[in-house]
Design an enzyme around this catalytic site. Structure first.
Site, short mmCIF file in Angstrom:
data_model
loop_
_atom_site.label_atom_id
_atom_site.label_comp_id
_atom_site.label_asym_id
_atom_site.label_seq_id
_atom_site.Cartn_x
_atom_site.Cartn_y
_atom_site.Cartn_z
CE1 TYR A 108 24.04 4.83 -68.60
CE2 TYR A 108 22.23 6.41 -68.63
CZ TYR A 108 22.69 5.11 -68.48
OH TYR A 108 21.80 4.10 -68.21
CB SER A 168 18.18 4.68 -70.13
OG SER A 168 17.84 5.79 -69.33
CE LYS A 170 22.55 2.23 -70.84
NZ LYS A 170 22.73 0.79 -70.66
P1 NAD Z 1 24.63 -1.50 -61.61
O1 NAD Z 1 25.86 -0.69 -61.70
O2 NAD Z 1 24.06 -1.81 -60.27
O3 NAD Z 1 24.85 -2.91 -62.35
C1 NAD Z 1 25.73 -3.05 -63.44
C2 NAD Z 1 26.59 -4.28 -63.18
O4 NAD Z 1 27.46 -4.47 -64.29
C3 NAD Z 1 27.47 -4.13 -61.94
O5 NAD Z 1 27.38 -5.31 -61.16
C4 NAD Z 1 28.88 -3.97 -62.53
O6 NAD Z 1 29.87 -4.53 -61.67
C5 NAD Z 1 28.76 -4.72 -63.83
N1 NAD Z 1 29.68 -4.27 -64.89
C6 NAD Z 1 29.90 -2.99 -65.31
N2 NAD Z 1 30.79 -3.01 -66.31
C7 NAD Z 1 31.11 -4.30 -66.56
C8 NAD Z 1 31.96 -4.95 -67.47
N3 NAD Z 1 32.71 -4.26 -68.36
N4 NAD Z 1 32.05 -6.29 -67.45
C9 NAD Z 1 31.32 -7.01 -66.56
N5 NAD Z 1 30.50 -6.45 -65.66
C10 NAD Z 1 30.39 -5.11 -65.66
O7 NAD Z 1 23.54 -0.81 -62.54
P2 NAD Z 1 21.98 -1.08 -62.69
O8 NAD Z 1 21.25 0.03 -62.07
O9 NAD Z 1 21.68 -2.47 -62.28
O10 NAD Z 1 21.84 -0.93 -64.26
C11 NAD Z 1 21.87 -2.05 -65.13
C12 NAD Z 1 21.71 -1.57 -66.57
O11 NAD Z 1 20.50 -0.84 -66.69
C13 NAD Z 1 22.82 -0.63 -67.05
O12 NAD Z 1 23.08 -0.92 -68.41
C14 NAD Z 1 22.19 0.74 -66.92
O13 NAD Z 1 22.75 1.66 -67.81
C15 NAD Z 1 20.75 0.44 -67.25
N6 NAD Z 1 19.79 1.41 -66.70
C16 NAD Z 1 19.81 1.66 -65.35
C17 NAD Z 1 18.91 2.60 -64.83
C18 NAD Z 1 18.92 2.95 -63.36
O14 NAD Z 1 18.45 4.03 -63.02
N7 NAD Z 1 19.43 2.10 -62.47
C19 NAD Z 1 18.00 3.22 -65.68
C20 NAD Z 1 17.99 2.91 -67.03
C21 NAD Z 1 18.91 2.00 -67.53
C1 WQD Z 2 14.78 12.19 -60.27
C2 WQD Z 2 14.20 13.53 -59.87
C3 WQD Z 2 15.78 15.34 -60.00
C4 WQD Z 2 18.42 13.84 -56.82
C5 WQD Z 2 18.62 9.45 -64.04
C6 WQD Z 2 19.40 9.32 -65.31
C7 WQD Z 2 18.69 8.39 -66.25
C8 WQD Z 2 18.37 7.04 -65.59
C9 WQD Z 2 17.72 7.21 -64.26
C10 WQD Z 2 20.01 5.42 -66.18
C11 WQD Z 2 14.63 14.69 -60.77
C12 WQD Z 2 15.36 15.11 -58.56
C13 WQD Z 2 17.39 13.99 -57.74
C14 WQD Z 2 18.54 14.77 -55.74
C15 WQD Z 2 16.57 15.89 -56.56
N1 WQD Z 2 19.54 6.25 -65.35
N2 WQD Z 2 16.48 14.99 -57.60
N3 WQD Z 2 17.58 15.74 -55.65
O1 WQD Z 2 17.35 12.33 -63.55
O2 WQD Z 2 15.18 11.07 -63.93
O3 WQD Z 2 17.32 9.95 -64.35
O4 WQD Z 2 18.46 8.14 -63.47
O5 WQD Z 2 19.70 5.22 -67.31
O6 WQD Z 2 19.55 8.22 -67.33
O7 WQD Z 2 19.52 10.60 -65.91
O8 WQD Z 2 16.65 10.41 -62.02
O9 WQD Z 2 16.81 9.98 -59.62
O10 WQD Z 2 18.53 11.49 -60.69
O11 WQD Z 2 16.18 12.29 -60.44
O12 WQD Z 2 15.75 16.79 -56.42
O13 WQD Z 2 19.45 14.68 -54.90
O14 WQD Z 2 14.70 13.87 -58.56
O15 WQD Z 2 15.93 16.71 -60.26
O16 WQD Z 2 13.54 15.59 -60.84
P1 WQD Z 2 16.60 11.08 -63.49
P2 WQD Z 2 17.12 11.01 -60.63
#
Ligand code: NAD
Ligand code: WQD
Length: 342
Positions: A147, A123, A151
């Site tokens: 979190y 991330s 990562k």
């Molecule tokens: P999500 O929660 O929609 O998907 C994760 C999936 O993993 C879910 O279906 C959940 O049921 C499953 N899961 C969780 N723990 C498990 C376990 N112990 N065993 C088996 N299954 C398990 O999340 P997402 O948004 O699809 O994110 C996927 C990956 O990408 C994650 O590793 C997350 O940290 C990373 N990521 C997400 C974002 C974002 O903003 N969505 C940003 C950066 C990184």
């Molecule tokens: C985006 C912008 C907020 C909600 C997070 C995690 C990051 C990654 C992605 C997994 C910011 C603003 C948000 C609201 C707002 N996840 N905001 N009102 O913070 O960039 O990243 O999600 O890896 O680890 O930290 O994303 O969507 O939360 O925020 O004004 O109700 O929207 O301040 O500027 P962020 P976000």
């Protein structure tokens, strides 16, 4: 065949579509802790076939061994993790257990099964407050919450493994910026439980009338309109990046670290206006205090992904909002109605 852990989740389900389009066979492993079982049926409608699904936990070594014994797996895309920043502050042990211990267990099972190709979900959170922009992969990393630490720890585990067994592993650490949007069919999308922590799902729920108003976290940042700037990337583009990474890894042993972003910053207010256009619905908001831990500006330099993987994001903000709205106002609304009717 590719094992997709967390394949029923938001990014995982879209990546399964991309794998199928690239004719890469896959099996999903998910414990459905943050996804619905009905994702599998909806995914089947997009794919035109029922995907292989194993309901199991990545921390369950015996279950992993059974999966590797049963299917001819030659690579893993590892999405399974918890991802809510605020929750990670309240429940750090749950995050370190699921994210870090889960990854270590997976790696042990992979090694035992002689499977050494892994695409890992990292991330942009690992960059903390960047010293300059756009963010390149060689920038220093830091974390401000469990979190983010989880990562970073997993990234370190993967680097150490590559050092200990040089040339034997094929590992990609993909650093996603802000994934949004949904599949164009409207059948799968982001389905947060409870109050969404992320901007786009919250905005979508306000447009849908499920919530009254958006709270904009601060308009006094050093940005053109004072609100935070982020690099929102369509989940379909992100999914394609995983297929490109797998293709690259086939030819390249070692450790690859790449940003997956668009390189285009978008402010909170720009996102609100784009969503209002896409949904033809108002998104009323109040400006409130900054959210602790937020950075002002975060966007990718996506050049490395383009030069090494031949991948770049294609879909713009309007398309992200249009697809998110189709999902929100269709299947997501139906699922919510079914939940509230019990
Ligand atoms: P999500 O929660 O929609 O998907 C994760 C999936 O993993 C879910 O279906 C959940 O049921 C499953 N899961 C969780 N723990 C498990 C376990 N112990 N065993 C088996 N299954 C398990 O999340 P997402 O948004 O699809 O994110 C996927 C990956 O990408 C994650 O590793 C997350 O940290 C990373 N990521 C997400 C974002 C974002 O903003 N969505 C940003 C950066 C990184
Ligand atoms: C985006 C912008 C907020 C909600 C997070 C995690 C990051 C990654 C992605 C997994 C910011 C603003 C948000 C609201 C707002 N996840 N905001 N009102 O913070 O960039 O990243 O999600 O890896 O680890 O930290 O994303 O969507 O939360 O925020 O004004 O109700 O929207 O301040 O500027 P962020 P976000």
């Amino acid at each position: 065949m590719i094992l997709v852990t967390g394949g029923a989740g938001f990014i995982g389900s879209h990546t399964c579509v991309a794998l199928a389009e690239a004719q890469v066979p896959f099996v999903i492993l998910d414990n459905f802790s943050n996804s619905r079982r009905s994702v599998v049926d909806r995914l089947s409608r997009i794919l035109g076939f029922a995907p292989e699904v194993v309901e199991a936990d990545v921390r369950d070594r015996a279950a992993l061994d059974a999966v590797f014994a049963r299917y001819p797996i030659n690579g893993v895309i590892h999405f399974a993790a918890f991802k809510a920043v605020g929750e990670s502050v309240r429940e750090p042990l749950a995050y370190y257990d699921n994210n870090v211990a889960g990854t270590v267990t997976l790696l042990q099972a992979m090694r035992a099964a002689q499977v050494r190709t892994l695409v890992f979900s990292s991330s942009a959170t690992v960059y903390g407050e960047p010293a300059s922009l756009p963010i390149r992969e060689d920038f220093p990393c830091s974390a401000t919450n469990p979190y983010g630490w989880s990562k970073l720890m997993m990234e370190q585990v993967l680097a150490d493994l590559d050092t200990a067994e040089p040339g034997q592993w094929h590992i990609a650490r993909l650093r996603y910026f802000n994934p949004v949007g949904a599949h164009a069919s409207g059948l799968i999308g982001e389905d947060p439980q409870g109050v969404p922590g992320n901007l786009l799902p919250f905005v979508a729920q306000v447009a849908a009338g499920w919530r009254d108003r958006l709270a904009v976290f601060g308009n006094d940042y050093p940005t053109p309109d004072g609100t935070g700037l982020r690099d929102y990337i369509h989940v379909t583009d992100l999914a394609a990046g995983h297929v490109a990474a797998l293709r690259y890894l086939r030819e390249h042993p070692g450790l690859l670290t790449v940003n997956l972003g668009t390189g285009r910053p978008v402010s909170v207010l720009e996102m609100v206006r784009a969503f209002e256009r896409a949904s033809e619905s108002p998104v009323p908001f109040d400006v409130v205090a900054r959210r602790p831990g937020d950075v002002a500006r975060c966007w990718a330099d996506p050049a490395k992904a383009e030069s090494l993987l031949g991948w770049r994001a294609e879909l713009g903000l309007d398309r992200m909002c249009a697809d998110a709205w189709r999902w929100q106002n269709g299947v997501a609304r139906m699922l919510r109605d079914m939940d509230t009717q019990g």
